[in-house]
Write a protein that holds these residues in place. Sequence first.
Motif: not given
Length: 264
Positions: A119, A122-123, A158, A162
Motif C-alpha cells: 500500500n 490511492f485512486l 491501492i 478499495d
Amino acid sequence: MSWLVSLFLGLLQGLTEFLPVSSSGHLNLAQHFLKFTPSLSLDVFLNAATLLSVLVFFRGQIKYFIKNIKYIFIATIPAAVVGIFFKNQISHLFSSIQFLPFFFLVTSVFLFSTRFAKNKSFLNYKNALIIGLVQALALLPGVSRSGATIAAALLLGISSIDAFKFSFCLFIPASLGALILDFPGISSLAFTSPLLISFVIAFFVGLWALQILKLVVNKKSFWLFGIYTLLVALLSFMVLQQLFSKTNTQLVNIQQIKTTMFQG
C-alpha cells in the motif's frame, strides 16, 4: 439443457465470476466437456445473475459509488471501446478453447504478482485508467476480470478494501454494457426451466463467493488463487493437445482412405 447441466453451470458461474479464476474460461471448458457449443450469449446471460449478486452485496456502498463515479467512468472506457469494436473477434474466441491455456496463464501472472504489492498510493485518474485498460484485457475468456482488476489496483499501491470495492464498481457498467451489446443473442436463447434455474443458482452462489473473496483480499492471500489458475492452464493445454492429436489422427485416416481409393 438438462437439469444436472443447469445446476452445474449455475454453480460454476456463481463461484468463478467473483473468485479470480475466470468464469468465462471455466464456462468455455465446461461447455467443451459437456459437448455444448461455447456461447458468448449464454456466458453474458449467466453474468447477469452475478450482476444482480453484486448489486445486492454492495447495496450499502452507494455513497462510495457516487464518490468515485468519475474514476469509474474513466476506467470503464477501455473495455467499452474494445467491446464495441472487437465484439465479433471476442465472440470467436468464445467458440474455441485454442487460446485458453495462455489466457489462464495471464491470470496466474496477475495473481502471483500481488504477492509483492504494498500500500503506497490511492485512486486517481491515472490509476483508474490503468485498471480500466487491464479490465479490457479481461474480456478475453480465461483472463479473470476480478483477478486482473484487483491485482492491478493492488500493484498500483491501492489498499485491499478499495481494490475490492473499485473492482466491483467497475463490474456493474461492464456487465450492463455486455448485456446491451449481446441483447439479440441473449433474446435468442431458449429460456427453459433449467436455464432459469442456473440463473438463480448463479445469483445465490455469487453472493457467497463475494464474501469469500472479500475475506481473502483483506487477508492478503489473493495471490494463492494463482496456483489454481496455473493448474487449470495446464489442464486446458492437455485438453488442447488431445484435440490436436485426434484431429491429426483423423486427417491421417482420411489421407489413407484417399490413397487406397486412388490405388484401387
